[in-house]
Design a protein around this motif. Structure first.
Motif, PDB file in Angstrom:
ATOM      1  N   UNK A  12     -70.857 -25.290  27.312  1.00  0.00           N
ATOM      2  CA  UNK A  12     -71.159 -24.634  26.041  1.00  0.00           C
ATOM      3  C   UNK A  12     -72.260 -25.371  25.284  1.00  0.00           C
ATOM      4  N   UNK A  13     -72.206 -26.696  25.297  1.00  0.00           N
ATOM      5  CA  UNK A  13     -73.224 -27.486  24.594  1.00  0.00           C
ATOM      6  C   UNK A  13     -74.590 -27.301  25.253  1.00  0.00           C
ATOM      7  N   UNK A  14     -74.611 -27.290  26.593  1.00  0.00           N
ATOM      8  CA  UNK A  14     -75.883 -27.132  27.304  1.00  0.00           C
ATOM      9  C   UNK A  14     -76.540 -25.795  27.001  1.00  0.00           C
ATOM     10  N   UNK A  16     -77.120 -24.473  24.315  1.00  0.00           N
ATOM     11  CA  UNK A  16     -78.025 -24.549  23.166  1.00  0.00           C
ATOM     12  C   UNK A  16     -79.429 -24.990  23.581  1.00  0.00           C
ATOM     13  N   UNK A  17     -79.545 -25.653  24.734  1.00  0.00           N
ATOM     14  CA  UNK A  17     -80.842 -26.202  25.152  1.00  0.00           C
ATOM     15  C   UNK A  17     -81.872 -25.106  25.423  1.00  0.00           C
ATOM     16  N   UNK A  18     -81.561 -24.099  26.276  1.00  0.00           N
ATOM     17  CA  UNK A  18     -82.557 -23.044  26.480  1.00  0.00           C
ATOM     18  C   UNK A  18     -82.851 -22.249  25.217  1.00  0.00           C
ATOM     19  N   UNK A  19     -81.874 -22.135  24.335  1.00  0.00           N
ATOM     20  CA  UNK A  19     -82.114 -21.443  23.063  1.00  0.00           C
ATOM     21  C   UNK A  19     -83.178 -22.184  22.257  1.00  0.00           C
ATOM     22  N   UNK A  47     -83.994 -16.979  18.125  1.00  0.00           N
ATOM     23  CA  UNK A  47     -83.201 -18.199  18.048  1.00  0.00           C
ATOM     24  C   UNK A  47     -81.792 -17.953  17.539  1.00  0.00           C
ATOM     25  N   UNK A  48     -81.662 -17.111  16.526  1.00  0.00           N
ATOM     26  CA  UNK A  48     -80.334 -16.798  15.970  1.00  0.00           C
ATOM     27  C   UNK A  48     -79.472 -16.049  16.987  1.00  0.00           C
ATOM     28  N   UNK A  49     -80.089 -15.158  17.755  1.00  0.00           N
ATOM     29  CA  UNK A  49     -79.338 -14.436  18.771  1.00  0.00           C
ATOM     30  C   UNK A  49     -78.777 -15.370  19.821  1.00  0.00           C
ATOM     31  N   UNK A  50     -79.630 -16.262  20.337  1.00  0.00           N
ATOM     32  CA  UNK A  50     -79.165 -17.218  21.336  1.00  0.00           C
ATOM     33  C   UNK A  50     -78.156 -18.198  20.774  1.00  0.00           C
ATOM     34  N   UNK A  51     -78.379 -18.658  19.545  1.00  0.00           N
ATOM     35  CA  UNK A  51     -77.462 -19.613  18.918  1.00  0.00           C
ATOM     36  C   UNK A  51     -76.097 -18.984  18.665  1.00  0.00           C
ATOM     37  N   UNK A  52     -76.076 -17.699  18.325  1.00  0.00           N
ATOM     38  CA  UNK A  52     -74.803 -17.017  18.093  1.00  0.00           C
ATOM     39  C   UNK A  52     -73.965 -16.990  19.368  1.00  0.00           C
ATOM     40  N   UNK A  53     -74.603 -16.655  20.498  1.00  0.00           N
ATOM     41  CA  UNK A  53     -73.878 -16.622  21.770  1.00  0.00           C
ATOM     42  C   UNK A  53     -73.409 -18.022  22.168  1.00  0.00           C
ATOM     43  N   UNK A  54     -74.284 -19.029  22.010  1.00  0.00           N
ATOM     44  CA  UNK A  54     -73.918 -20.404  22.353  1.00  0.00           C
ATOM     45  C   UNK A  54     -72.792 -20.918  21.457  1.00  0.00           C
ATOM     46  N   UNK A  55     -72.824 -20.549  20.184  1.00  0.00           N
ATOM     47  CA  UNK A  55     -71.769 -20.964  19.252  1.00  0.00           C
ATOM     48  C   UNK A  55     -70.434 -20.339  19.629  1.00  0.00           C
ATOM     49  N   UNK A  56     -70.471 -19.079  20.035  1.00  0.00           N
ATOM     50  CA  UNK A  56     -69.247 -18.415  20.472  1.00  0.00           C
ATOM     51  C   UNK A  56     -68.664 -19.127  21.686  1.00  0.00           C
ATOM     52  N   UNK A  72     -71.502 -10.671  20.449  1.00  0.00           N
ATOM     53  CA  UNK A  72     -72.147  -9.370  20.374  1.00  0.00           C
ATOM     54  C   UNK A  72     -73.474  -9.369  19.638  1.00  0.00           C
ATOM     55  N   UNK A  73     -73.796 -10.461  18.934  1.00  0.00           N
ATOM     56  CA  UNK A  73     -75.065 -10.521  18.198  1.00  0.00           C
ATOM     57  C   UNK A  73     -76.246 -10.845  19.103  1.00  0.00           C
ATOM     58  N   UNK A  74     -75.967 -11.322  20.317  1.00  0.00           N
ATOM     59  CA  UNK A  74     -77.044 -11.790  21.190  1.00  0.00           C
ATOM     60  C   UNK A  74     -78.126 -10.742  21.427  1.00  0.00           C
ATOM     61  N   UNK A  75     -77.778  -9.644  22.080  1.00  0.00           N
ATOM     62  CA  UNK A  75     -78.800  -8.681  22.484  1.00  0.00           C
ATOM     63  C   UNK A  75     -79.387  -7.870  21.326  1.00  0.00           C
ATOM     64  N   UNK A  76     -78.616  -7.509  20.299  1.00  0.00           N
ATOM     65  CA  UNK A  76     -79.267  -6.849  19.160  1.00  0.00           C
ATOM     66  C   UNK A  76     -80.343  -7.712  18.510  1.00  0.00           C
ATOM     67  N   UNK A  77     -80.064  -9.006  18.326  1.00  0.00           N
ATOM     68  CA  UNK A  77     -81.054  -9.889  17.709  1.00  0.00           C
ATOM     69  C   UNK A  77     -82.230 -10.159  18.653  1.00  0.00           C
ATOM     70  N   UNK A  78     -81.937 -10.294  19.959  1.00  0.00           N
ATOM     71  CA  UNK A  78     -83.018 -10.469  20.922  1.00  0.00           C
ATOM     72  C   UNK A  78     -83.911  -9.232  20.964  1.00  0.00           C
TER      73      UNK A  78
END
Length: 216
Positions: A12-14, A16-19, A47-56, A72-78
């Motif tokens: 889960x921590x990793x 965040x790196x590609x985000x 960034x917010x889309x990827x961070x939301x998925x990583x945070x989940x 669920x925020x990932x793809x709408x924000x992307x």
């Protein structure tokens, strides 16, 4: 399977790196285009889309429950981020092509309707793929026109990995080993994207004195 098994904390921590790498890469593109504030907005959305998925993922891995709304925020924000980026990069002579001005809002509207009707934001994967592909192709072309074959190949690598990971992510048997492979591949791809964007930014800040070099 439990959330802890699905998402080890290290995995889960990793994530965040590609985000972070993607966000930095998009921010670097500000130096290659005049619409810097728009690029900043695109970077924030992506960034917010990827961070939301990583945070989940991180919350699930640490035993704090499954937050579907975050995932669920990932793809709408992307979709919004890459759609905006696509409009910025495809601008020619100060104008966005008419077909693109129709495609971006039209496809977003169709995917929004599909997501509402199906109750699943995964529908936005379609628009995300289209916009990311158009943006990637544009970046490859820009790098080639500037004679930077390395950057062009790196943008191409990132786009290729994007398609491969899209097919792998749809597999139901998401083992921990497979997820590690997916995330590490994504990290390498986004590092390539960030480095390629840095090369474009550097070239934009220090243009060649010979104008014919721009078309080689």
């Amino acid at each position: 399977m439990s959330a802890a098994v699905d998402y080890p904390v290290s995995l889960a921590v990793e994530d965040f790196v590609p985000v972070l790498l993607t966000t930095v890469g998009v921010l670097l593109l500000r130096h290659s285009v005049p619409e810097r504030r728009a690029v900043l907005a695109a970077a924030v959305l992506i960034g917010c889309g990827g961070a939301a998925k990583a945070t989940a993922k991180l919350l699930a891995a640490t035993g704090h429950g499954d937050h579907a709304w975050l995932r669920g925020m990932l793809f709408p924000l992307l979709t919004l981020g890459f759609g905006l980026l696509c409009l910025i990069l495809m601008r020619q002579g100060g104008r966005v092509p008419l077909w693109l001005r129709i495609l971006v809002p039209g496809l977003i509207a169709v995917c929004t309707a599909g997501a509402v009707l199906s109750g699943d934001p995964i529908v936005f994967l379609v628009s995300t793929t289209v916009f990311a592909t158009l943006a990637g192709i544009r970046l490859i072309g820009t790098a080639r026109r500037r004679g930077d074959i390395v950057a062009a190949n790196l943008f191409g690598l990132q786009l290729l990995v994007f398609f491969i990971l899209g097919s792998l992510a749809s597999r139901p048997d998401q083992t921990v080993a497979l997820q590690w492979g997916e995330q590490l591949s994504n990290t390498v791809a986004q590092a390539a994207f960030a480095y390629a964007a840095w090369r474009l930014a550097t070239a934009s800040q220090h243009p060649a004195t010979d104008p014919t070099q721009e078309t080689r």
